[in-house]
Motif scaffolding. Sequence first.
Motif, PDB file in Angstrom:
ATOM      1  N   MET A  16       0.912  -1.158   0.149  1.00  0.00           N
ATOM      2  CA  MET A  16       0.056  -0.080   0.204  1.00  0.00           C
ATOM      3  C   MET A  16       1.024   1.302  -0.079  1.00  0.00           C
ATOM      4  N   VAL A  73     -10.403   1.577   3.579  1.00  0.00           N
ATOM      5  CA  VAL A  73     -10.088   0.108   2.716  1.00  0.00           C
ATOM      6  C   VAL A  73     -11.558  -0.570   2.516  1.00  0.00           C
ATOM      7  N   ASP A 132     -13.695  -3.657   1.346  1.00  0.00           N
ATOM      8  CA  ASP A 132     -13.152  -4.891   0.927  1.00  0.00           C
ATOM      9  C   ASP A 132     -14.250  -5.490  -0.215  1.00  0.00           C
ATOM     10  N   LYS A 176      -9.100 -10.343  -7.453  1.00  0.00           N
ATOM     11  CA  LYS A 176      -7.711 -10.109  -6.550  1.00  0.00           C
ATOM     12  C   LYS A 176      -7.607  -8.656  -6.692  1.00  0.00           C
ATOM     13  N   ALA A 220      -6.971  -4.596  -4.506  1.00  0.00           N
ATOM     14  CA  ALA A 220      -7.363  -3.881  -3.324  1.00  0.00           C
ATOM     15  C   ALA A 220      -8.043  -2.539  -3.722  1.00  0.00           C
ATOM     16  N   PHE A 250      -9.099   1.022  -2.033  1.00  0.00           N
ATOM     17  CA  PHE A 250      -8.979   2.222  -1.096  1.00  0.00           C
ATOM     18  C   PHE A 250      -9.859   3.488  -1.464  1.00  0.00           C
ATOM     19  N   ARG A 298      -6.127  -1.388  -7.018  1.00  0.00           N
ATOM     20  CA  ARG A 298      -4.824  -2.251  -7.303  1.00  0.00           C
ATOM     21  C   ARG A 298      -5.164  -3.639  -7.787  1.00  0.00           C
ATOM     22  N   SER A 299      -4.855  -3.751  -9.113  1.00  0.00           N
ATOM     23  CA  SER A 299      -5.064  -5.202  -9.485  1.00  0.00           C
ATOM     24  C   SER A 299      -3.935  -6.093  -9.420  1.00  0.00           C
ATOM     25  N   GLU A 300      -4.076  -7.291  -8.912  1.00  0.00           N
ATOM     26  CA  GLU A 300      -3.103  -8.189  -8.495  1.00  0.00           C
ATOM     27  C   GLU A 300      -2.740  -9.041  -9.668  1.00  0.00           C
TER      28      GLU A 300
END
Length: 110
Positions: A1, A20, A22, A31, A33, A35, A49-51
């Motif tokens: 982060m 954050v 969820d 997957k 995140a 914010f 944010r893509s993982e």
Amino acid sequence: MKEMLERICNKHIVFTSLHVIDPKVLNSRKKIAIFSGVDQKSFYHLMIRSEQTSRFIRKNADEIVHLYGLISLHVNHQYKYKHLMIQAPLCSKAASLLHEKGWKIYNDVV
């Protein structure tokens, strides 16, 4: 982060609050995140944010736009700034769609 905020805040943006969200609250199994932050001028920022490691294609961009609609309904307001951080190659059609919708893309292809 921390590295995500450093990339976004290189224009000297200081967040007064950062929360954050969820993805499970939005019934998403991706997957990612999510914010939500407010800067000192009271503008709302959405950061996703893509993982994924595979190519970020138009289908993924459509899902991000749909997810933005769900998030704005969840928090009951619109975001002035939308940031997307990915670590995969970006399709040109996906990039044009996201830029058209007002997204700022940060791409860290390794």
